[in-house]
Design a protein around this motif. Structure first.
Motif, PDB file in Angstrom:
ATOM      1  N   TYR A  78       0.585  75.033 101.100  1.00 35.94           N
ATOM      2  CA  TYR A  78       1.091  76.173 100.354  1.00 35.94           C
ATOM      3  C   TYR A  78       2.616  76.065 100.336  1.00 35.94           C
ATOM      4  N   PHE A  79       3.242  76.681  99.351  1.00 31.64           N
ATOM      5  CA  PHE A  79       4.687  76.559  99.159  1.00 31.64           C
ATOM      6  C   PHE A  79       5.272  77.943  98.914  1.00 31.64           C
ATOM      7  N   ASP A  80       6.316  78.305  99.691  1.00 31.05           N
ATOM      8  CA  ASP A  80       6.955  79.583  99.377  1.00 31.05           C
ATOM      9  C   ASP A  80       8.142  79.357  98.439  1.00 31.05           C
ATOM     10  N   THR A  81       8.589  80.444  97.821  1.00 35.30           N
ATOM     11  CA  THR A  81       9.628  80.346  96.796  1.00 35.30           C
ATOM     12  C   THR A  81      11.022  80.671  97.312  1.00 35.30           C
ATOM     13  N   ALA A  82      11.185  80.897  98.612  1.00 31.58           N
ATOM     14  CA  ALA A  82      12.468  81.342  99.150  1.00 31.58           C
ATOM     15  C   ALA A  82      13.595  80.368  98.801  1.00 31.58           C
ATOM     16  N   LEU A  83      14.666  80.892  98.223  1.00 32.68           N
ATOM     17  CA  LEU A  83      15.865  80.126  97.897  1.00 32.68           C
ATOM     18  C   LEU A  83      15.554  78.864  97.093  1.00 32.68           C
ATOM     19  N   SER A  84      14.576  78.951  96.210  1.00 34.71           N
ATOM     20  CA  SER A  84      14.195  77.810  95.377  1.00 34.71           C
ATOM     21  C   SER A  84      14.882  77.929  94.028  1.00 34.71           C
ATOM     22  N   SER A  85      15.631  76.916  93.668  1.00 32.48           N
ATOM     23  CA  SER A  85      16.379  76.937  92.422  1.00 32.48           C
ATOM     24  C   SER A  85      15.449  77.131  91.234  1.00 32.48           C
ATOM     25  N   PRO A  86      15.916  77.795  90.177  1.00 28.59           N
ATOM     26  CA  PRO A  86      15.079  77.950  88.986  1.00 28.59           C
ATOM     27  C   PRO A  86      14.572  76.612  88.448  1.00 28.59           C
ATOM     28  N   SER A  87      15.361  75.562  88.612  1.00 32.06           N
ATOM     29  CA  SER A  87      14.940  74.241  88.138  1.00 32.06           C
ATOM     30  C   SER A  87      13.841  73.639  89.006  1.00 32.06           C
ATOM     31  N   ALA A  88      13.639  74.203  90.216  1.00 31.86           N
ATOM     32  CA  ALA A  88      12.576  73.692  91.088  1.00 31.86           C
ATOM     33  C   ALA A  88      11.206  74.212  90.687  1.00 31.86           C
ATOM     34  N   LEU A  89      11.160  75.393  90.076  1.00 31.55           N
ATOM     35  CA  LEU A  89       9.871  76.007  89.767  1.00 31.55           C
ATOM     36  C   LEU A  89       9.034  75.176  88.792  1.00 31.55           C
ATOM     37  N   PRO A  90       9.603  74.622  87.726  1.00 33.41           N
ATOM     38  CA  PRO A  90       8.788  73.774  86.853  1.00 33.41           C
ATOM     39  C   PRO A  90       8.206  72.562  87.577  1.00 33.41           C
ATOM     40  N   SER A  91       8.998  71.957  88.478  1.00 26.29           N
ATOM     41  CA  SER A  91       8.506  70.807  89.244  1.00 26.29           C
ATOM     42  C   SER A  91       7.360  71.230  90.163  1.00 26.29           C
ATOM     43  N   LEU A  92       7.529  72.374  90.837  1.00 30.81           N
ATOM     44  CA  LEU A  92       6.487  72.864  91.731  1.00 30.81           C
ATOM     45  C   LEU A  92       5.212  73.190  90.959  1.00 30.81           C
ATOM     46  N   ALA A  93       5.359  73.878  89.824  1.00 31.91           N
ATOM     47  CA  ALA A  93       4.185  74.262  89.027  1.00 31.91           C
ATOM     48  C   ALA A  93       3.500  73.050  88.415  1.00 31.91           C
ATOM     49  N   ALA A  94       4.264  71.985  88.160  1.00 36.33           N
ATOM     50  CA  ALA A  94       3.663  70.759  87.624  1.00 36.33           C
ATOM     51  C   ALA A  94       2.920  69.985  88.700  1.00 36.33           C
ATOM     52  N   PHE A  95       3.348  70.182  89.962  1.00 37.90           N
ATOM     53  CA  PHE A  95       2.763  69.406  91.057  1.00 37.90           C
ATOM     54  C   PHE A  95       1.531  70.060  91.654  1.00 37.90           C
ATOM     55  N   VAL A  96       1.550  71.373  91.825  1.00 42.05           N
ATOM     56  CA  VAL A  96       0.492  72.056  92.574  1.00 42.05           C
ATOM     57  C   VAL A  96       0.016  73.263  91.780  1.00 42.05           C
ATOM     58  N   SER A  97      -1.242  73.619  91.968  1.00 45.70           N
ATOM     59  CA  SER A  97      -1.769  74.822  91.337  1.00 45.70           C
ATOM     60  C   SER A  97      -0.983  76.035  91.830  1.00 45.70           C
ATOM     61  N   THR A  98      -0.707  76.965  90.927  1.00 47.37           N
ATOM     62  CA  THR A  98       0.091  78.131  91.326  1.00 47.37           C
ATOM     63  C   THR A  98      -0.644  79.038  92.306  1.00 47.37           C
ATOM     64  N   ASP A  99      -1.941  78.816  92.556  1.00 50.71           N
ATOM     65  CA  ASP A  99      -2.597  79.603  93.601  1.00 50.71           C
ATOM     66  C   ASP A  99      -2.187  79.141  94.991  1.00 50.71           C
ATOM     67  N   ARG A 100      -1.340  78.110  95.058  1.00 51.13           N
ATOM     68  CA  ARG A 100      -0.791  77.633  96.334  1.00 51.13           C
ATOM     69  C   ARG A 100       0.668  78.048  96.511  1.00 51.13           C
ATOM     70  N   VAL A 101       1.166  78.900  95.661  1.00 52.30           N
ATOM     71  CA  VAL A 101       2.572  79.305  95.711  1.00 52.30           C
ATOM     72  C   VAL A 101       2.658  80.765  96.147  1.00 52.30           C
ATOM     73  N   LEU A 102       3.599  81.050  97.063  1.00 53.60           N
ATOM     74  CA  LEU A 102       3.736  82.363  97.683  1.00 53.60           C
ATOM     75  C   LEU A 102       5.184  82.825  97.586  1.00 53.60           C
ATOM     76  N   PHE A 103       5.367  84.128  97.477  1.00 54.44           N
ATOM     77  CA  PHE A 103       6.718  84.663  97.387  1.00 54.44           C
ATOM     78  C   PHE A 103       7.425  84.597  98.738  1.00 54.44           C
ATOM     79  N   GLY A 104       8.723  84.260  98.705  1.00 52.77           N
ATOM     80  CA  GLY A 104       9.546  84.277  99.908  1.00 52.77           C
ATOM     81  C   GLY A 104      10.960  84.698  99.584  1.00 52.77           C
ATOM     82  N   SER A 105      11.620  85.369 100.541  1.00 54.07           N
ATOM     83  CA  SER A 105      12.977  85.862 100.302  1.00 54.07           C
ATOM     84  C   SER A 105      14.044  85.213 101.186  1.00 54.07           C
ATOM     85  N   ASP A 106      13.687  84.855 102.421  1.00 50.24           N
ATOM     86  CA  ASP A 106      14.615  84.344 103.438  1.00 50.24           C
ATOM     87  C   ASP A 106      15.610  85.397 103.917  1.00 50.24           C
ATOM     88  N   PHE A 107      15.306  86.670 103.750  1.00 53.58           N
ATOM     89  CA  PHE A 107      16.134  87.739 104.300  1.00 53.58           C
ATOM     90  C   PHE A 107      15.962  87.782 105.826  1.00 53.58           C
TER      91      PHE A 107
END
Length: 316
Positions: free
Chosen positions: A241-270
């Motif tokens: 699974y992959f969280d989205t904390a501090l992930s550049s907008p340009s990283a999201l297309p790469s992540l979505a192309a690599f793995v099903s979005t049901d493996r992606v989770l929200f993260g903030s790093d607060f």
């Protein structure tokens, strides 16, 4: 609370006793300052970002600076402090328990206490401990116990065993690199295959893993005689699974192309990412046209409910 009702799997707790003691136990080798934290400031941030629940974890360097029984004691104290926060706000917070690795026996005892006494939602592991990465054979008993408990494991990066570049603190660049290192070792050393019941979350969109996955898979067969096929390696990498904390907008297309979005989770790093920084990343994620409305909802909340039965029960 807005309809987004996010579940934040990458949110940190800063126990005051830990922060006060950290300088005398090696400090933070990453070069990052320890931020102020309170339940009230966390809740205020969460409300500003439409976060219903934050699953709390101790960030790097964790308890690496302690040794012997003191390391076990500080891990226990952190876990009980976090469990107390969750007990007072069960719908707003969760608990990824800290383990006193590389102390394997102490970690097995802490897993038992975290699950059986504290009702932890999972455990947090650092990407390396004194240069030993998580696929090291020494950690095999820990993985076996986590597999037995069908644990959710949140892997947070730590400083890799190399010199820090002047003016470039570890969290800026070295942390994503170290996440990638430990993830690849977990795959190639067979940990992912041997312990399929463990659900592993990689921080920060997996570091560089989605971007470099095909390269890693193809080169592995040249580098190692025991490597699975390239297709097999890619399949194993996609079980993370992959969280989205501090992930550049340009990283999201790469992540979505690599793995099903049901493996992606929200993260903030607060709070290590201040509210305005974390909020800027969240706004960019919300604006992304790479995801449809259903995928946004899944990443914000629904995917996490499938991992955390306690939170799912509260949702009924």
């Amino acid at each position: 609370m807005s309809q987004r009702n996010r579940i934040d799997v990458h949110q940190h707790i800063v126990p005051p006793f830990w922060a006060d003691a950290l300088p005398a136990h090696g400090g933070d080798p990453s070069g990052w300052k320890c931020p102020a934290w309170s339940v009230e400031s966390a809740l205020a941030f969460m409300d500003s970002q439409q976060i219903a629940t934050g699953v709390l974890s101790l960030t790097a360097p964790g308890v690496k600076g302690w040794s012997g029984q003191a390391k076990r004691d500080i891990a226990r104290k952190v876990n009980e402090f976090t469990a107390g926060v969750v007990a007072r706000h069960p719908a707003r917070f969760g608990n990824f328990a800290t383990l006193p690795l590389p102390d394997v026996d102490g970690s097995l005892a802490e897993i038992a206490h975290a699950y059986d006494a504290l009702n932890a939602d999972g455990v947090v592991l650092l990407s390396n401990y004194d240069g030993a990465y998580l696929g090291d054979p020494a950690f095999e008993p820990v993985w076996a116990e986590l597999d037995r408990r069908h644990a959710v494991v949140f892997i947070h990066p730590a400083m890799p065993p190399l010199a820090q570049m002047t003016g470039i603190p570890g969290p800026m660049l070295d942390y994503p690199f170290d996440t990638t290192r430990t993830a690849v070792q977990l795959v190639l050393n067979g940990v992912i295959s041997r312990y399929p019941n463990v659900r592993i979350i990689l921080s920060h969109a997996g570091g560089f893993l989605p971007y470099a996955a095909f390269r890693i898979a193809e080169v592995s067969a040249i580098a190692r005689t025991d490597a699975p096929s390239a297709a097999g390696i890619l399949d194993l990498m996609r079980t993370f699974y992959f969280d989205t904390a501090l992930s550049s907008p340009s990283a999201l297309p790469s992540l979505a192309a690599f793995v099903s979005t049901d493996r992606v989770l929200f993260g903030s790093d607060f709070p290590y990412a201040p509210a305005h920084v974390s909020g800027a990343f969240t706004a960019k994620q919300d604006e992304s046209a790479v995801l449809n409305a259903s995928q946004h909802n899944a990443i914000n909340r629904n995917n996490a409910l499938a991992l955390f039965p306690r939170l799912a029960a509260l949702d009924q």
